[in-house]
Write an enzyme that holds these catalytic residues in place. Structure first.
Site, short mmCIF file in Angstrom:
data_model
loop_
_atom_site.label_atom_id
_atom_site.label_comp_id
_atom_site.label_asym_id
_atom_site.label_seq_id
_atom_site.Cartn_x
_atom_site.Cartn_y
_atom_site.Cartn_z
N ASP A 68 -8.88 8.57 4.72
CA ASP A 68 -9.14 8.24 3.33
C ASP A 68 -10.63 8.27 2.99
OD1 ASP A 68 -9.66 6.03 4.93
OD2 ASP A 68 -8.03 4.84 4.12
N ASN A 136 -3.13 -6.96 3.61
CA ASN A 136 -1.89 -6.87 2.84
C ASN A 136 -0.91 -5.85 3.43
OD1 ASN A 136 -2.96 -4.39 2.19
ND2 ASN A 136 -3.27 -4.81 0.01
N HIS A 138 -1.64 -2.62 4.23
CA HIS A 138 -1.86 -1.19 3.93
C HIS A 138 -2.28 -0.42 5.18
CE1 HIS A 138 -6.33 -2.00 2.65
NE2 HIS A 138 -6.33 -1.50 3.87
N GLU A 143 -1.24 1.30 -0.42
CA GLU A 143 -1.16 -0.12 -0.77
C GLU A 143 0.29 -0.56 -1.00
OE1 GLU A 143 -3.77 -1.86 -0.39
OE2 GLU A 143 -5.35 -1.53 -1.87
#
Ligand code: F6R
Length: 256
Positions: A68, A136, A138, A143
């Protein structure tokens, strides 16, 4: 359930181990392809890989593909993921610059950039994918959401991700709100996946990923469907998972 779990005393020890997994791939494939992550977690791995290079491991035939990049940051920006890769790995080894791929977050046409990246992923199937994990759940910047997107795409970063990544910037305001990320299908197509997580703040999510239900609200849980995933933890990152001794024994998970 196929996760193989290894718990190390320190991230440093874990990094040495993951570098040796990478060396195995590099030594045994004609055209090895590593899928790479940025952030704090893989730093000990890059340190060990650089050390292996200094001790004689040739990386000139290796292709690397990063997960990313922030949208809007040029490769030269000190917080761009390209810059991270250059300082931690590319500039310290003999990886060829023509074979190190990071999405271009500064592209004027992000749709085309995503297609270009998918073409690269098609041409260079990943042998070993290195992953960190967000608090979280990801992976890459996929996400939590109702849907997990298969291919490379632009994503709106969640507030908790922006807050967490503010530690790398002068202030939270400076963290880009969007990123380009490899999609879930591309991650799952890697032949082998190594998911690393260190520290108490990752402990709860690791427990959920490894023994919880598969859900798009915890993107990393989809790794349960992959046949070859190693989960590499330090003692702190393993705290909650290791409380489930009955479950772990019943599923023959290999600990230590
Ligand atoms: C970065 C990436 C992210 C990070 C995750 C954890 O390339 O893909 O999924 O792995 O946000 O970041 P750290 O390691 O900084 O806690």
């Amino acid at each position: 359930m196929t996760f193989t779990i290894r718990v190390f005393n320190t991230p440093h020890d874990a990094g040495i181990y993951v570098a040796s997994l990478a060396e195995f791939v590099i030594m045994n494939k004609r055209n090895p392809v590593l899928g790479l992550a940025t952030g704090q977690t893989p730093v000990p791995f890059y340190e060990s890989l650089v050390r292996l290079y200094e001790c004689g491991l040739d990386l000139s035939h290796v292709t690397t593909i990063n997960l990313d990049e922030y949208v809007g940051l040029s490769a030269e920006h000190p917080q761009s993921y390209f810059h991270f890769m250059k300082s931690n790995l590319f500039s310290k080894t003999n990886l060829s610059s023509s074979c190190t791929f990071v999405p271009n977050g500064a592209s004027a046409n992000l749709v085309e950039e995503c297609l270009r990246y998918d073409e690269i992923l098609k041409n260079y199937p990943i042998d070993l994918q290195i992953l960190g994990i967000g608090i979280n759940g990801h992976i890459g910047f996929n996400e939590p959401s109702d849907t997990l997107i298969a291919k490379t795409h632009v994503v709106e970063l969640r507030h908790e991700t922006i807050k967490s990544n503010a530690r790398f910037f002068d202030s939270e305001d400076q963290v880009p709100k969007q990123a380009i990320t490899m999609g879930i299908q591309s991650i799952l197509q890697a032949k082998k996946i190594v998911l690393m997580a260190f520290g108490t703040e990752k402990s709860k999510i690791i427990e959920q990923v490894v023994i919880g239900n598969v859900s798009t609200t915890i993107p990393a849980s989809i790794l349960q469907f992959h046949p070859d995933v190693m989960v590499i933890l330090d003692q702190d990152g393993a705290t909650d998972l290791l409380k489930n001794t009955d479950y772990l024994d019943a599923n023959h998970l290999k600990i230590k």
